[in-house]
Design a protein around this motif. Structure first.
Motif, PDB file in Angstrom:
ATOM      1  N   LEU A 138      19.759 -92.112  10.241  1.00  0.00           N
ATOM      2  CA  LEU A 138      20.928 -93.012  11.054  1.00  0.00           C
ATOM      3  C   LEU A 138      22.204 -92.471  10.737  1.00  0.00           C
ATOM      4  O   LEU A 138      22.394 -92.901  11.996  1.00  0.00           O
ATOM      5  N   TRP A 163      21.301 -92.672  16.067  1.00  0.00           N
ATOM      6  CA  TRP A 163      21.484 -94.232  16.192  1.00  0.00           C
ATOM      7  C   TRP A 163      20.964 -94.306  17.710  1.00  0.00           C
ATOM      8  O   TRP A 163      20.990 -95.966  18.440  1.00  0.00           O
ATOM      9  N   ALA A 164      21.543 -93.402  18.322  1.00  0.00           N
ATOM     10  CA  ALA A 164      21.852 -93.774  19.903  1.00  0.00           C
ATOM     11  C   ALA A 164      20.460 -93.632  20.611  1.00  0.00           C
ATOM     12  O   ALA A 164      19.139 -93.612  19.869  1.00  0.00           O
ATOM     13  N   ASP A 165      20.708 -94.104  21.895  1.00  0.00           N
ATOM     14  CA  ASP A 165      19.575 -94.388  23.219  1.00  0.00           C
ATOM     15  C   ASP A 165      19.006 -92.834  23.509  1.00  0.00           C
ATOM     16  O   ASP A 165      19.860 -92.487  24.081  1.00  0.00           O
ATOM     17  N   PHE A 224      14.191-101.023  22.640  1.00  0.00           N
ATOM     18  CA  PHE A 224      14.977-100.216  21.994  1.00  0.00           C
ATOM     19  C   PHE A 224      14.058 -99.307  21.332  1.00  0.00           C
ATOM     20  O   PHE A 224      13.704-100.305  20.012  1.00  0.00           O
ATOM     21  N   GLU A 225      13.926 -98.101  20.720  1.00  0.00           N
ATOM     22  CA  GLU A 225      13.423 -97.681  19.789  1.00  0.00           C
ATOM     23  C   GLU A 225      13.838 -97.945  18.004  1.00  0.00           C
ATOM     24  O   GLU A 225      15.032 -97.301  18.121  1.00  0.00           O
ATOM     25  N   ASN A 226      13.065 -98.077  17.606  1.00  0.00           N
ATOM     26  CA  ASN A 226      13.477 -97.812  16.337  1.00  0.00           C
ATOM     27  C   ASN A 226      13.848 -97.205  16.095  1.00  0.00           C
ATOM     28  O   ASN A 226      12.858 -96.262  14.579  1.00  0.00           O
ATOM     29  N   LEU A 227      14.613 -95.679  15.699  1.00  0.00           N
ATOM     30  CA  LEU A 227      14.580 -94.441  15.717  1.00  0.00           C
ATOM     31  C   LEU A 227      13.951 -93.506  14.803  1.00  0.00           C
ATOM     32  O   LEU A 227      13.305 -92.837  13.961  1.00  0.00           O
ATOM     33  N   PRO A 228      14.780 -94.346  12.742  1.00  0.00           N
ATOM     34  CA  PRO A 228      15.957 -93.613  11.900  1.00  0.00           C
ATOM     35  C   PRO A 228      14.361 -94.429  11.428  1.00  0.00           C
ATOM     36  O   PRO A 228      13.746 -93.236  10.829  1.00  0.00           O
ATOM     37  N   ALA A 278      23.913 -98.917  22.273  1.00  0.00           N
ATOM     38  CA  ALA A 278      23.392 -98.911  20.999  1.00  0.00           C
ATOM     39  C   ALA A 278      25.093 -98.501  20.565  1.00  0.00           C
ATOM     40  O   ALA A 278      25.579 -97.653  20.732  1.00  0.00           O
ATOM     41  N   ALA A 279      24.753 -99.082  19.608  1.00  0.00           N
ATOM     42  CA  ALA A 279      26.574 -99.315  18.758  1.00  0.00           C
ATOM     43  C   ALA A 279      26.668 -98.598  17.235  1.00  0.00           C
ATOM     44  O   ALA A 279      25.218 -98.651  16.889  1.00  0.00           O
ATOM     45  N   PRO A 280      27.423 -97.121  17.208  1.00  0.00           N
ATOM     46  CA  PRO A 280      27.114 -96.676  15.383  1.00  0.00           C
ATOM     47  C   PRO A 280      26.657 -97.789  14.575  1.00  0.00           C
ATOM     48  O   PRO A 280      26.854 -99.268  14.348  1.00  0.00           O
ATOM     49  N   LEU A 281      26.426 -97.568  13.799  1.00  0.00           N
ATOM     50  CA  LEU A 281      25.692 -98.142  12.685  1.00  0.00           C
ATOM     51  C   LEU A 281      26.809 -98.696  11.821  1.00  0.00           C
ATOM     52  O   LEU A 281      27.944 -97.844  11.713  1.00  0.00           O
ATOM     53  N   HIS A 318      20.886-103.815  17.279  1.00  0.00           N
ATOM     54  CA  HIS A 318      21.725-102.847  17.432  1.00  0.00           C
ATOM     55  C   HIS A 318      22.946-102.753  18.554  1.00  0.00           C
ATOM     56  O   HIS A 318      23.347-101.972  18.352  1.00  0.00           O
ATOM     57  N   ALA A 327      18.433-100.749  14.896  1.00  0.00           N
ATOM     58  CA  ALA A 327      17.319-100.799  15.929  1.00  0.00           C
ATOM     59  C   ALA A 327      16.202-101.132  15.242  1.00  0.00           C
ATOM     60  O   ALA A 327      16.473-101.837  13.908  1.00  0.00           O
ATOM     61  N   GLY A 328      16.070-102.008  15.652  1.00  0.00           N
ATOM     62  CA  GLY A 328      14.530-102.615  15.269  1.00  0.00           C
ATOM     63  C   GLY A 328      14.887-104.340  15.067  1.00  0.00           C
ATOM     64  O   GLY A 328      13.751-104.828  14.235  1.00  0.00           O
TER      65      GLY A 328
END
Lengths: 465, 465
Positions: A24, A28-30, A236-240, B9-12, B200, B206-207
């Motif tokens: 997290l 979180w970035a692209d 956008f990838e659900n990275l975490p 993408a904004a930080p969480l 996001h 994300a997701g």
């Protein structure tokens, strides 16, 4: 509070939780951006892809992350069918695939494609020869794509994937394996072409599926796409969650041999004890070639919804393929395809770490709960009465839901002499499955069905014992 | 380390993090199940839907969660087009929509549908009258669906959504608003029919995307579906992330007025100071009708990739629409549609909480970085030389990438007399945009282009000052 429905969704594995938390902050970035936060995200994504590919047994560039197992199946089927459009438009599936596969098949059929469903035997497994025959043997009749699950999600039976993969290779038909239920336990053996899976089944987070497409498989992604995930999974990838999925897959694999053996023994205990403890029960699925953690059984004269409710009150979370627990009021397509009893159906799927005491307590509670439900429904005693009446009887169960038609049948079968018949009038969809299944369990003869005069169906049963 | 790319993408948001953690424990089970873990998950899902619907300004049963904003756009467009198939197959979009909208349009066109792109002015806004005209006025020419973003993701310009929505209503055409960039700042006003957004972008995880479809809008979901999310978004719900998305939307909305005003002032400072500090810069987008947190400018004689790299080295993460920063080596379609300079393009989008000092430090660093890049590229001095040469010159910049063709042009413009011409031969796609933009900035006359003999394009510029 024991949760016994891991096959729907497993609780989050501690490693998944830890990896999710860490990423997290870091992920979180692209990952498509070139600045440091983007590069960091890209590194995490690449590492997750490598770990997942390693667990699947494919190259990292053959694997993409999707938003769910369902989306992986949908994208895999539509992309593979489109890639093989010039060969044909026929999709071959087993009759007991997950609904995501069957829905993709319906969608394909609605667009003019053909779908061949390969039936299964009473254990839920396809016959490899029958599956092979369905592939066709060259020419325009050859299937464009075949789909077979690694193991069934409702009864746990393993499918002969390696054998079918070999047949597919010989016929030149790509095979998509839905490995949702088994990937946490080990890689899928055999020469499959595509593979789909779902992280929340192995203790990863929701929101992550896997789709592997082997190099050389013709694949044309359908629908709008973008530059993400090799053009196979837009958005956008659900990275975490992806990082957590890959980390937990590696973790559950490390524990799979030991935990699989432990759960297998617990399931063996359930398989052996339930028929001893509860009368009139059918344990379904292959007793040996099966997932380690999953067992399903059906209880005569019990409705699934009440049974689930009572088990929930006792603290046990299980699921059911009974008609009364589905929104459509039809029994699970898996039980239907197997031709086994659907009433009073219970699926127990143990998450990793399930305590032995909880299984034993379940075995203590189940007989009491089933007996209570049966008593309230007025289920018949096990032996039919000894004083025969008329040669044939008609039982009107129109408008009555499962398990009432079967209960009514069981109540009167002893009232006709051996050789006499009972006709059950019913309009509940479960009766078509459960009346023949009752006959098989009780050693009576199922004669057949015909449309009933007043609507519904007349099911005829001959007393033979 | 200031991160200035919130529009990617904004930080969480801390509230998202908190809600995600809490619902990892409470919300991992299948919300379709009836046991306690399922019921708890269902409660969380219902509450998240209510909160999100409240923020969007729709009914909870009009809103579904999707795996991303991109998937929301794709599902919204395909479903709305299919629902209106009997009316026609024409999709109207602005030329500056997000790529997810344009990709859905390409997919629609590939399947035989029609797409009308409404151009934008130099600020990036569509003209409401032009958009209205594109809708058609009844009969078979009427559009099936119109799409307009609430605000542009690259230059921040707000679109006249309320006016266009009114025109759509009058024409009987549903309007889908892509609110990805603005939903965190406030609801979209006006009578839209469908709305898509992405968590996001507002500090959610994300997701998660949102798709709202107003009651009464004809909508036929495309592709395989299941019983989840009203049949509009198949696959297991990404529940912890959904809960976090809804909670953080509520949280950012509570802060939106104050934080929006603060960031608006910081962006105003950037808009005012950059042209003072850096020579030969074009600040693009509407200075007033814009997102509070976003500003974009382009620097003559600079290549975007080097600029981003140098800013990254100084600790600033920004993005760019320059051709050399895209995988296709073409400038951003948004800058192209606006007809503005694309070389040395920088988008600054400030996340909530951006410190004033960081913006000031950016303003300190930027002129130094730009000057350094220009020096290394041999960019010309601002004033052309005073000693005229021949009436016309040809500059061969074939095979040279942006910003070299413009630099070469600028170097020799002073070598021709007023009234003379310079012809630039170039094959870099950015030249088509950047040579006319340079003329506009420099007060020279752009005569036009023609195919060059040796391949590439000949761009002719007349010196008028």
């Amino acid at each position: 509070m024991p949760y016994f429905d891991a096959a729907s969704a497993a609780p989050l594995h501690p490693v998944a939780r830890q990896a999710l938390l860490a990423s997290l902050d870091e992920g979180w970035a692209d990952p498509a951006r070139l600045y440091r936060e983007g590069r960091r995200a890209r590194l995490l994504l690449d590492a997750a892809r490598e770990a997942a590919a390693d667990a699947v047994g494919c190259r990292p560039d053959e694997l993409v992350f999707t938003p769910s197992g369902t989306r992986a199946v949908h994208a895999g089927i539509s992309g593979a069918l489109a890639g093989r459009r010039r060969v044909g438009n026929r999709l071959v599936v087993s009759a007991v695939e997950h609904s995501s596969v069957l829905h993709a098949g319906e969608s394909h059929a609605a667009a003019g494609g053909a779908v061949t469903e390969v039936p299964v035997g009473r254990t839920g497994a396809v016959d490899a020869d029958a599956f092979t025959a369905a592939l066709g043997s060259g020419g325009s009749g050859t299937a464009a794509l075949a789909c077979l699950q690694s193991a069934n999600h409702e009864v746990g039976t393993e499918q002969p994937v390696a054998e079918v993969a070999e047949a597919c290779r010989a016929a030149g038909v790509p095979l998509l394996v839905d490995a949702a239920q088994s990937l946490g336990w080990g890689p899928v053996e055999g020469g499959w072409s595509l593979l789909a899976a779902s992280a929340h089944k192995w203790g990863g987070p929701a929101g992550v599926g896997l789709l592997a497409v082997r190099k050389g498989v013709r694949f044309a992604p359908q629908g709008p796409s973008d530059e993400r995930e090799s053009g196979r999974a837009p958005g956008f990838e659900n990275l975490p969650a992806i990082v957590a999925a890959a980390a937990s897959l590696r973790a559950v694999r490390a524990e799979a041999a030991a935990e699989g053996a432990r759960l297998r023994a617990l399931v063996d205990r359930i398989r052996a004890r339930v028929p001893e403890l509860v009368p009139d029960v059918e344990v379904v699925g292959d007793p040996v070639r099966r997932l380690p953690h999953l067992v399903t059984f059906s209880c005569l004269y019990v409705d699934g919804e009440t049974l689930l409710h009572e088990l929930d009150r006792e603290g046990f979370s299980v699921s059911s393929g009974s008609s009364c627990t589905s929104s459509t009021l039809t029994p699970s397509h898996v039980l239907r395809a197997m031709g086994v009893l659907s009433e009073g159906n219970v699926r127990v799927s143990l998450p990793a770490g399930t305590a032995e005491e909880d299984v034993d307590r379940f075995l203590d509670v189940l007989p009491v709960v089933v007996a209570g439900v049966r008593e309230r429904l007025g289920a018949p005693a096990t032996s039919p009465a000894a004083t025969p009446g008329p040669d044939s009887l008609v039982v009107d169960a129109l408008g009555r839901r499962c398990p009432i038609p079967v209960i009514e049948l069981a109540k009167v079968i002893g009232d006709v002499p051996v050789g006499g018949t009972v006709t059950v009038l019913a309009d509940d969809a479960a009766a078509r499955l459960d009346i023949p299944a009752w006959c098989e369990m009780r050693g009576q003869e199922y004669v057949g069905e015909s449309p009933a005069a007043g609507g519904g169906v007349a099911y005829v049963v001959r007393r033979v014992s």
